[in-house]
Design an enzyme around this catalytic site. Structure first.
Site, PDB file in Angstrom:
ATOM      1  N   SER A  94     -35.703  -0.074  40.748  1.00 62.00           N
ATOM      2  CA  SER A  94     -35.907  -1.596  40.201  1.00 62.00           C
ATOM      3  C   SER A  94     -37.180  -2.044  40.548  1.00 62.00           C
ATOM      4  CB  SER A  94     -34.856  -2.254  40.957  1.00 62.00           C
ATOM      5  OG  SER A  94     -34.570  -3.667  40.151  1.00 62.00           O
ATOM      6  N   ASP A 131     -28.266  -0.146  31.543  1.00 62.44           N
ATOM      7  CA  ASP A 131     -29.031  -1.203  32.234  1.00 62.44           C
ATOM      8  C   ASP A 131     -29.485  -1.972  31.408  1.00 62.44           C
ATOM      9  OD1 ASP A 131     -30.910  -2.591  34.097  1.00 62.44           O
ATOM     10  OD2 ASP A 131     -31.772  -0.651  34.774  1.00 62.44           O
ATOM     11  N   HIS A 190     -27.494  -0.398  36.118  1.00 57.41           N
ATOM     12  CA  HIS A 190     -28.755  -0.279  36.932  1.00 57.41           C
ATOM     13  C   HIS A 190     -28.646   0.442  37.990  1.00 57.41           C
ATOM     14  CE1 HIS A 190     -32.561  -2.279  37.905  1.00 57.41           C
ATOM     15  NE2 HIS A 190     -32.084  -2.689  38.792  1.00 57.41           N
TER      16      HIS A 190
END
Length: 737
Positions: free
Chosen positions: A587, A668, A700
């Protein structure tokens, strides 16, 4: 777990029993919990609901029905749970704790999937009952199994919030459904109590534009039921959820809220918004007091900033929701307590509140005496539990607190904070964080150590001796960056080990002394690395100013903190070989890998790993929650194009040269897969050694065990090969033959 692992490997991590937070009975003598395990040899998952008897340390099977969930106590004499049926309906089962399967009976069947059970004892055998479930536009409960399929797959949208996290937005919305249970006594001829739903479930949000819990992560923390009704949080219906974080607290309550009239045609009281001047951000954790007259909640000041500081509030009379008292109030509105609480619990007499909150890389438990009406100064807060990460705290009938927690070596610990036995003047309680025998307690230990799922990590071959923490001077004057250090279990200070530099996501997040099944530092350490997990500028738990300082600085101050940390490690940790270093992140951590790759710091590493990271800042316009980049980059791209371009990794691809593994998943929707493909295509086009891993069925995060194992195999093989360690898959093959 009955067998000690010879080595903590990805298989051990992913196959280890995963125990839920504990649900104690009223006196804490029995703990209800669920536990799930996965077998790679059989490729199957097994789930059980069990009860731990604290005195004997023995456990009892309640049920191994794979469709059972949400187990909770109905008083102390019965267990209630939900069973999901193949036709999409949900059955409520009640049975005796020590013979559930033999004594269970159906309380009623709900016409769709529901969860997040809440119960409240109304007295005289009656229980308030609440669950959450999807409502159709007409307000009735959605059953996906009974929805007619459309002949077209097209979806037409007229607002910007098209998809969220890993799914497309539909016209159906979360709602809170209420009813009452009746239980005629405790036992009948030794059998389970006869319990039934008094009324069909009723949608408490019917006729409003409100939705609760809020997707994608909202659950029981988004609503509560009490003696006089319902309190909940919902997105402000007048604002675009893609560009705003504002949520409001609403209360629907009255003296006769649970009377039968509300199921005989009368509507529930219309939800009243709790308005707080100057607070326009997200609100959460609405929690009724035990008296049922008061409720508390948490709220943020800033709309569009999901990592603003939570501040606690109390409404002393639910009939006057406009009269709100803010705890730790300050003239500048920032609050005098520089921590961001995450949950709330009340003491039995309503004289104290208990908060969980991060502090210096730990998840602590705090106590505060709330202000009385007319007094805006709260007493405290005082630390009750410090060490590890407290994930849940439940107050017992006598005032003791049952705590569920984890640490870097412990995946589930149940403890008791014996406040009813506390000597006067004793305010600090410390969780056991060493590796002493399971049945002994460290000197002066004041928490009662009830149950460790891993025997203080020993079942994983881990111990507290592997964990250390360091600080180095940060990029901002007079600030220090805190980092966790995780060493191999066979660590020797006379040897040197390659460095695994793990960068957390968020960016407003932190590496805490807590367990993870996705990014677990000990897995990397057991491969032969010294793992260092820094919390640079932007990290939580070090004060709100430190968190806020990342705004407009994505590739600035945090990058400098990481460079300074690497230099500090090189100069001060003789057992770390920084010439054999790798860096990994997901991320925001993935963004940082791409940023590092384009700058001189990237040449310090033998290999990089980017998981679901950002390649191009303008690609953020494909995200679902646009408020996030708009806040962190100080405006939309057309408002500050220079600011967006300044921290764009794609602007520095000319320098990309370090071998890099790119991982990105198709579901995602926060950071779309084009970001990963673009980064990989740049690497391939430039002739940089690279690999690309994707999971079409993951968002994600990588959540499925078989996918998680492949993720670990690919990642560990990649970094091990580049620092001279044996590939993980080869070492496993050699071990097992």
């Amino acid at each position: 777990m009955t067998v000690q692992a010879l080595k903590f490997t990805p298989e051990v991590l992913l196959e280890a029993p995963r125990r839920s937070e504990g649900v104690p009975n009223s006196i804490g003598s029995k703990i209800l919990y669920s536990v799930s395990t996965y077998s790679f040899s059989e490729h199957t998952k097994k789930s059980e609901i069990r009860i731990l008897d604290v005195a004997s340390q023995q456990t009892l099977l309640v049920t191994d029905d794979q469709s059972a969930s949400e187990a909770t106590w109905l008083g102390d004499a019965a267990v209630l749970l939900l069973k999901s049926n193949s036709d999409g309906t949900t059955t409520i089962w009640v049975g005796l704790p020590d013979s559930f399967e033999k004594s269970k009976h159906s309380v009623g069947t709900i016409e769709g999937p529901v969860g997040n059970i809440r119960l409240h004892d109304l007295g005289d055998g009656f229980w308030a009952f609440a669950v959450s479930g999807k409502a159709k536009p007409d307000g009735t409960l959605l059953n996906p199994e009974k929805v007619e399929n459309s002949h077209s797959s097209g979806k037409l949208y007229t607002s910007g919030f098209v998809r969220h996290w890993d799914h497309y937005i539909t016209e159906n919305r979360n709602a809170i459904w209420l009813s009452k249970l009746y239980q005629n006594g405790f036992r009948i001829a030794g059998q389970a109590t006869i319990t039934h739903l008094v009324h069909p479930l009723k949608n408490a949000l019917q006729g409003t534009k409100l939705e609760s819990p809020i997707e994608p992560f909202g659950g029981k923390d988004h609503f509560d039921i009490g003696k006089h009704g319902l309190v909940f949080t919902s997105k402000d219906p007048g604002l675009n959820p893609a560009t705003h974080t504002k949520t409001n607290i609403y209360v629907s309550a009255s003296e006769d809220f649970w009377d039968d009239l509300h199921w005989k045609g009368s509507e529930f009281p219309e939800p009243q918004e709790v308005s707080i001047k100057g607070f326009e951000g997200a609100s959460t954790s609405p929690t009724w007091s035990n008296s049922g007259k008061m409720f508390a909640f948490l709220s943020m000041k800033t709309d569009g900033y999901e990592s603003d500081k939570n501040q606690p509030f109390i409404v002393h009379d639910y009939r006057k929701p406009s009269k709100v008292i803010r705890l730790f109030a300050s003239e500048d509105g920032k609050g005098n307590w520089d921590r961001s609480p995450q949950s709330i619990a009340w003491s039995p007499n309503d004289w104290h509140l208990y908060f969980t909150a991060e502090s210096h890389g730990r998840g602590n438990l705090y106590s505060v005496g709330p202000p009385r009406p007319g007094d805006d100064k709260a007493r405290g807060p005082l630390i009750l539990v410090k060490g590890g990460t407290v994930t849940a705290a439940k107050v017992l009938y006598n005032g003791d607190i049952f705590v569920t927690s984890t640490s870097l070596i412990e995946n589930s610990l149940y403890s008791l904070v014996p406040l009813s036995e506390r000597p006067r003047g004793t305010d600090v309680y410390t969780l056991p964080i060493d590796d002493r025998p399971f049945d002994s307690e460290p000197e002066n230990l004041t928490t009662k150590y009830l149950s460790s799922n891993s025997r203080s990590g020993s079942k994983f071959g881990l111990s507290r001796h592997q964990i250390d923490e360091v600080y180095w001077p940060g990029a901002v004057d007079k600030t220090y960056v805190h980092a966790w250090v995780v060493k191999p279990s066979n660590f020797s200070p006379d040897k040197t080990y390659p460095l695994a530099y793990l960068i957390h996501g968020g960016p407003q997040g932190a590496w805490n002394d807590g367990w993870s099944t996705r990014w677990n530092p000990a897995v990397f350490a057991e491969q032969g690395y010294v793992v260092i997990c820094p919390n640079p500028t932007g990290s939580t738990s070090y004060g709100q100013a430190f968190t806020d300082a990342i705004q407009g600085q994505w590739g600035g101050l945090p990058y400098q903190d990481l460079v300074l940390g690497f230099d500090w490690i090189k100069a001060n940790l003789s057992y770390v070989d920084t010439t054999r270093a790798v860096a990994l992140g997901a991320s925001y951590g993935g963004y940082m890998m791409n940023w590092i790759q384009g700058h001189p710091f990237g040449r310090e590493f033998k290999a990089l790993v980017t998981h679901d990271g950002i390649f191009s800042m303008t690609g953020q316009m494909a995200s679902e929650e646009l408020y996030f980049p708009f806040h962190d980059l100080k405006g939309a791209p057309w408002q500050d194009p220079e600011g967006w371009a300044r921290w764009d990794p794609s602007k520095f691809t000319e320098a990309w040269a370090t071998p890099q593994l790119v991982i990105h998943n198709e579901l995602d929707y926060r950071l779309t897969i084009s970001e990963g493909l673009a980064a990989f295509n740049v690497l391939q086009s430039k002739g940089v050694e690279s690999q690309f891993l994707t999971f079409p069925d993951e968002n994600h995060w990588v959540l499925k065990p078989e996918n998680g194992l492949l993720w670990h195999e690919v990642v560990l093989d990649w970094i091990n090969e580049h620092v001279g360690l044996e590939k993980y898959t080869e070492s496993r093959k050699a071990f097992w033959g």
